[in-house]
Every structure is written in C-alpha cells, then in structure tokens.
Design an enzyme around this catalytic site. Sequence first.
Site, mmCIF file in Angstrom:
data_model
loop_
_atom_site.group_PDB
_atom_site.id
_atom_site.type_symbol
_atom_site.label_atom_id
_atom_site.label_comp_id
_atom_site.label_asym_id
_atom_site.label_seq_id
_atom_site.Cartn_x
_atom_site.Cartn_y
_atom_site.Cartn_z
ATOM 1 N N ASP A 26 -2.925 4.652 20.386
ATOM 2 C CA ASP A 26 -3.703 5.423 21.215
ATOM 3 C C ASP A 26 -3.131 5.561 22.776
ATOM 4 O OD1 ASP A 26 -6.462 4.939 19.639
ATOM 5 O OD2 ASP A 26 -5.813 2.778 19.990
ATOM 6 N N THR A 27 -1.924 4.507 22.835
ATOM 7 C CA THR A 27 -1.411 4.740 24.269
ATOM 8 C C THR A 27 -0.520 5.871 24.089
ATOM 9 O OG1 THR A 27 -1.540 2.354 24.750
ATOM 10 C CG2 THR A 27 0.639 3.583 25.559
ATOM 11 N N HIS A 46 -8.915 -1.080 19.129
ATOM 12 C CA HIS A 46 -8.562 0.187 18.523
ATOM 13 C C HIS A 46 -9.721 0.911 18.032
ATOM 14 C CE1 HIS A 46 -6.479 3.469 16.432
ATOM 15 N NE2 HIS A 46 -6.687 2.881 15.372
ATOM 16 N N GLY A 72 0.658 -1.396 -0.014
ATOM 17 C CA GLY A 72 0.222 0.069 -0.094
ATOM 18 C C GLY A 72 0.671 1.473 0.073
ATOM 19 N N GLY A 113 -0.175 4.505 -0.079
ATOM 20 C CA GLY A 113 -1.351 5.776 0.093
ATOM 21 C C GLY A 113 -0.606 6.686 0.983
ATOM 22 N N ARG A 164 -0.930 8.646 22.378
ATOM 23 C CA ARG A 164 -1.620 9.691 22.278
ATOM 24 C C ARG A 164 -2.080 10.189 23.848
ATOM 25 N NH1 ARG A 164 -5.440 8.425 17.119
ATOM 26 N NH2 ARG A 164 -4.238 9.432 15.589
#
Length: 324
Positions: free
Chosen positions: A152-153, A179, A10, A12, A155
């Site tokens: 997440d952690t 998540h 990928g 992108g 952040r």
Amino acid sequence: MKSGKLVIIGAGNVGSAILNSVLRLNVVNDIVVINRNQDKARGEVLDASHTTAFVYSANTSIRVGGYEECADAKIIIITSGANITQGNNGDRMVLLEQNVAILSEVMDNITKYTRDAIVILVSNPLDVLVYVAQTRFGYPREKIIGTGTLLDTARFNKMLGDICGVDAKNVTGYVLGEHGATAFIPWNTVNIVGIAFDDFEKQFGLTEKIDKDKILRDMKTVGFDILALKGHTSSGVALSACRLVTAIMRNEKCILPVSIVLDGQYGVTDVALSLPSVISENGIERVLELPLDEKGRMELDHCVSHLKSILRTLAAGKSNASGK
C-alpha cells in the site's frame, strides 16, 4: 549471495512470482517450494531453475520439498490460501474463515519443525492471519511479519511521486493500519526530501491542490482494479515479500511498514496492524510510533476497533465450533 534457506509455501500466482523475483536478488542460496499439488510445484521449480543458467542469476538450489525442510530454514514465506476474486466486492474479509483454517494447518506443520525461522505472511486477510499465527502457535512475536501496508505504501508513494513529478523513492510517506478498508495515511508525516506535504504545491509547481481523499481511495482500490484487468495481483506483493527477504538476509535494519501484533504501541495491544518497523536478520527489532496528529490518531483508533471486532467474531465462531 548470502548462505540461507528460503521456504515458499504455496506455488500459485503469488508464490511463483515470489520465487522468480527472489532469484533475481541473489540473496539466498537454497529455495524450497512446498505445495499441495506437487506437480504444480515441480513445474514452477523446473521452469525457474533454468534461469540460473543466465549470467545475472546465481546458481541457487531450487527444489520441491515437504514441511521437514522448515527445520533449518532462515525464512518461510506463506502464500497459501484462497485469493480475492472479482466477485468479492473489494473485501478481503470474505476470505476470513477459509484462510484462517488453511493458515492453521500450515502453522501446525511449520511448528513441528521450527520456531526459529522468520515467517513472512502475504495471504489475506493479512492482519487477522498475522494475529492468529503469532498468538495461537506460541511463535516469537518478532519473527512473524506480515507484508501489511508495505505494498500500500509503495502504491501511495508512486501516486504521490507522479503528481509531484519526482521518483517515488524520494517520497517519505507511510500507509499504516490495516491492509484493507481502514488503512490510513498520517499526512502530517509525509514529505519529499524533507519538504513538508503542505509545501508541495509551491515547491513542485502544482496547479491544483492535492486531493488527499482521492489518493487514499485510489490506493485502497487499485489492487482490485488490477484484479479486474488481469485476473490476479502478483508482481507488487511478490516484490513486497522480496523486500523483506533482502532486509533480513542483509541485516539492513531498514524501516518498513509491516504488520505485527502490537504490545503497547500507542497504548494498543492484542491486535495486529502495520506500523513502521526496524527489520534485521532477527526479524522485527523495533516498532516505531510516528507522531500522529489528532486526525491520524482517530484513524488509528478506528482501525484498531475494526480489527478487534473481527477478532471477536472469529473467537466467537471458534468457541461455537468447539461447543463451548
């Protein structure tokens, strides 16, 4: 620099961000980019290749290739799939059917050539895709790793560090579970250099009580805030993937919260979610169980129930599609 091949599937926003970030780390000497749109892949590779002429970057080989390049890869990162858009109302599950189909095609191609490479998944809905990749294709459980709640952690640690006026790297605290919507923070395990969360106000001279619900809510929504502001997210997830690449290539045996199919942790099986795990050159060596309090255990159970309901829906859809 370590000797090893990294395949990025990928090209992108996320794939290109991973390519450019991993080059700065100097931990692999061979990078291959696979993408349906080969011109896009060639453009990203050509652009990135010029950075190897600078003194801070090693002379890494970067090229476009096909799935046959997976045969001797050390690590494969899968970024391909539809992305969250501003019209998704903050729900990664809207990508479920489309990205399961894309992942299945990618895994079909990978497994033609290898079941030895460590596969890092970053596409959403992350935990469901980890479960599909591991259970439908006979891939070794310890070699399928989802970035999960690693971002997440990060952040959460940044938010809490800012509140307390300390470097986020001094915060020890994990976001666990999905998540997504049912992610949770086991607050009884959160500390800063050994100082328990309940003592933060006194130790760091805080004038207001820390709002745990607000921090959790902000942590869950900040990705969508970034999406609304810049149109996509890429930097954070790219460094999450690169953190895993570094841990694997250097055999760090560090502990990171990543998504894996559980095999009895907390008495749970047949679902993928994030728990603190020991990461080495072999993938996930061990999954750890934090001492959850009653609230943490309830939140874990809620997360498991939510994810298993999605897996049942997915299985039912597959059965209907096959005429069973």
